[in-house]
Design an enzyme around this catalytic site. Structure first.
Site, short mmCIF file in Angstrom:
data_model
loop_
_atom_site.label_atom_id
_atom_site.label_comp_id
_atom_site.label_asym_id
_atom_site.label_seq_id
_atom_site.Cartn_x
_atom_site.Cartn_y
_atom_site.Cartn_z
N GLY A 38 -28.42 -51.11 -100.45
CA GLY A 38 -29.57 -50.88 -99.57
C GLY A 38 -30.79 -50.50 -100.40
O GLY A 38 -30.67 -50.07 -101.55
N LYS A 96 -21.56 -41.95 -101.34
CA LYS A 96 -22.07 -42.21 -102.70
C LYS A 96 -23.16 -41.19 -102.97
O LYS A 96 -24.03 -40.98 -102.12
CB LYS A 96 -22.60 -43.64 -102.77
N SER A 119 -25.51 -43.53 -98.95
CA SER A 119 -26.01 -43.18 -100.26
C SER A 119 -26.82 -41.90 -100.08
O SER A 119 -27.77 -41.88 -99.30
CB SER A 119 -26.90 -44.31 -100.78
N GLU A 124 -21.88 -46.45 -110.46
CA GLU A 124 -22.82 -47.56 -110.34
C GLU A 124 -23.91 -47.45 -111.42
O GLU A 124 -24.49 -46.39 -111.62
CB GLU A 124 -23.43 -47.49 -108.93
N LYS A 144 -26.13 -39.77 -105.70
CA LYS A 144 -26.95 -40.10 -106.86
C LYS A 144 -26.69 -39.06 -107.93
O LYS A 144 -26.57 -37.86 -107.62
CB LYS A 144 -28.43 -40.09 -106.47
N ASP A 156 -23.94 -43.05 -108.30
CA ASP A 156 -24.91 -44.05 -108.75
C ASP A 156 -25.90 -43.38 -109.69
O ASP A 156 -26.61 -42.45 -109.30
CB ASP A 156 -25.64 -44.64 -107.53
N LYS A 163 -27.53 -56.93 -103.56
CA LYS A 163 -28.72 -56.66 -102.76
C LYS A 163 -29.44 -57.99 -102.64
O LYS A 163 -29.79 -58.59 -103.65
CB LYS A 163 -29.63 -55.64 -103.45
N ASP A 198 -25.50 -52.92 -110.45
CA ASP A 198 -26.53 -53.11 -109.42
C ASP A 198 -27.74 -53.74 -110.11
O ASP A 198 -27.87 -54.97 -110.15
CB ASP A 198 -26.84 -51.74 -108.77
O1 OSB Z 1 -29.62 -47.91 -106.47
O2 OSB Z 1 -28.76 -48.37 -104.59
C1 OSB Z 1 -29.71 -47.98 -105.26
C2 OSB Z 1 -32.50 -46.85 -102.89
C3 OSB Z 1 -33.61 -47.24 -103.58
C4 OSB Z 1 -33.45 -47.83 -104.82
C5 OSB Z 1 -32.18 -48.01 -105.35
C6 OSB Z 1 -31.06 -47.65 -104.65
C7 OSB Z 1 -31.23 -47.02 -103.41
C8 OSB Z 1 -30.12 -46.52 -102.61
C9 OSB Z 1 -30.40 -46.42 -101.15
O3 OSB Z 1 -29.08 -46.11 -103.07
C10 OSB Z 1 -29.40 -47.03 -100.29
C11 OSB Z 1 -29.87 -47.09 -98.88
O4 OSB Z 1 -30.78 -47.87 -98.53
O5 OSB Z 1 -29.32 -46.34 -98.07
MG MG Z 2 -27.69 -48.57 -107.09
#
Ligand code: OSB
Ligand code: MG
Length: 371
Positions: A290, A161, A135, A213, A163, A188, A262, A238
């Site tokens: 994560g 992925k 991510s 996402e 953001k 995401d 998660k 999510d």
């Molecule tokens: O939306 O998946 C998410 C990190 C913090 C809060 C929300 C998200 C995330 C990540 C990080 O996408 C994923 C990772 O731990 O590598």
């Molecule tokens: Mg997410």
């Protein structure tokens, strides 16, 4: 196992590189770790609540007192045959799923240690290696993002992925796709859009994304189903999946075609497994999300990801992407093929570096039975 004491600890760990989502740029983590002491065993859990109530309403300052005043007293002094039994004991507390997961997951670690089997086997996992994606947060420039993607692809990761948020989305995806037309790519939004932006969201369809996402509100399922009808791209939920009923409901109304599990968001391994099974029975693939975890949460994510329906690469990646030094030994490493091999030691499979944890600890408190 007789639960004698629970220790709460806050450790602070700076990230190797900041991580930016549509709601926040994080430079350093404040992580709540939990240790369960039972029958001479020390078992660990990590609470994935963030530094702020932005991803979810839970945050470190809500989790700590909830565990101290309610969840720990609910299990302390009890003798449990399985970690699963803790779910009913903590059920009176509404919500606070990340706090509950920290307790329950530590008990799973304790049970695995006591039975001298790996946690992943205790959970019913069957995969001996898990498939990894990354991510990648919002960067200061698109060039910087492309460079990061290049690095992660070279390291072997199987899915990228990124953001997205308004102003950092179609323009970014266009640049990625023009350079890498074939890679497994997803995005995401962390709830950055509304249904009024349907015409804009339709543009995402041209990029052949594996999924988008959580495009809409963090607490919404229904409008995601309206959106899914309008998009070719699969929606993955999510934030808005908190328990098995949410997952069943989302699938009943076709609000998504993929679910991100998660373990903290859904309240622990028991609920995570139920969601996994519901999705498997409906032929819906899941993957493990994560939360910028330390090695302890990471080890638990690896164990969960060995369940058979974790069919898509998860956001479970190498320790070194986040930390200069992780609190487990060995650190989590990813093969050039983009996989993590599970470990066969009893418990979570990694040694917890208590010396390093001591150094990183800024507060700690032990709660005992009857105290
Ligand atoms: O939306 O998946 C998410 C990190 C913090 C809060 C929300 C998200 C995330 C990540 C990080 O996408 C994923 C990772 O731990 O590598
Ligand atoms: Mg997410």
């Amino acid at each position: 196992m007789k639960i004698e004491a629970i220790t709460l600890r806050e450790i602070q760990m700076p990230l190797v590189h900041f991580f930016e989502t549509s709601f926040k740029r994080t430079f350093s983590r404040r992580i709540l770790l939990l240790t369960v002491h039972c029958d001479g065993i020390e078992a660990w859990g990590e609470c994935v609540a963030g530094e702020d109530p932005f991803y979810s309403s839970e945050w470190i300052e809500s989790s700590w007192p909830t565990i101290k005043q309610y969840l720990a007293p609910a299990v302390l002094g009890r003798t449990l045959a399985t970690a699963h039994e803790s779910v009913a004991l903590m059920a009176k507390v509404r919500g606070h799923r990340m706090a509950k997961a920290a307790v329950e997951n530590a008990l799973w670690d304790a049970e695995a240690q006591e039975k001298q089997i790996p946690l992943w086997k205790l959970l019913g996992g069957t995969l001996s290696e898990i498939s990894c994606g990354v991510s990648i947060g919002i960067q200061d420039s698109i060039e910087q993002l492309l460079e990061k993607i290049q690095t992660e692809l070279a390291a072997g990761y199987r899915r990228i992925k990124v953001k997205v948020k308004p102003g950092w989305d179609v323009n970014v995806l266009e640049r990625i796709r023009s350079r890498w037309s074939e890679i497994l790519l997803s995005c995401d939004a962390n709830s950055a859009y509304t249904l009024d932006e349907l015409e804009h969201l339709r543009k995402f369809d041209q990029f052949n994304l594996l999924m988008i996402e959580q495009p809409l509100w963090h607490d919404d399922i229904y409008y995601h189903s309206r959106l899914q009808q309008e998009l070719r791209t699969a929606i993955c939920l999510d934030e808005s999946i908190h328990h098995a009923r949410d997952a069943a409901k989302a699938l009943d109304i076709n609000a998504c075609r993929i679910i991100n599990i998660k373990v903290g968001r859904v309240g622990g391994f028991t609920e995570a497994r139920t969601i996994h099974d519901i999705c498997a029975s409906r032929n819906i693939p899941v993957w493990c999300g994560g939360m910028l975890e330390s090695g302890i949460g990471r080890a638990h994510n690896i164990a969960l990801s060995t369940l058979h329906n974790f069919r898509l690469p998860g956001d479970v990646s190498a320790s070194k992407r986040y930390w200069k030094e992780d609190i487990i030994e060995p650190e989590v490493e990813v093969t050039p093929q983009g996989t993590i091999a599970v470990r066969n030691e009893p418990g979570c499979g990694f040694r917890v570096r208590k010396d390093l944890i001591e150094k990183l600890t800024v507060r700690q408190e032990t709660i005992r039975a009857g105290a």
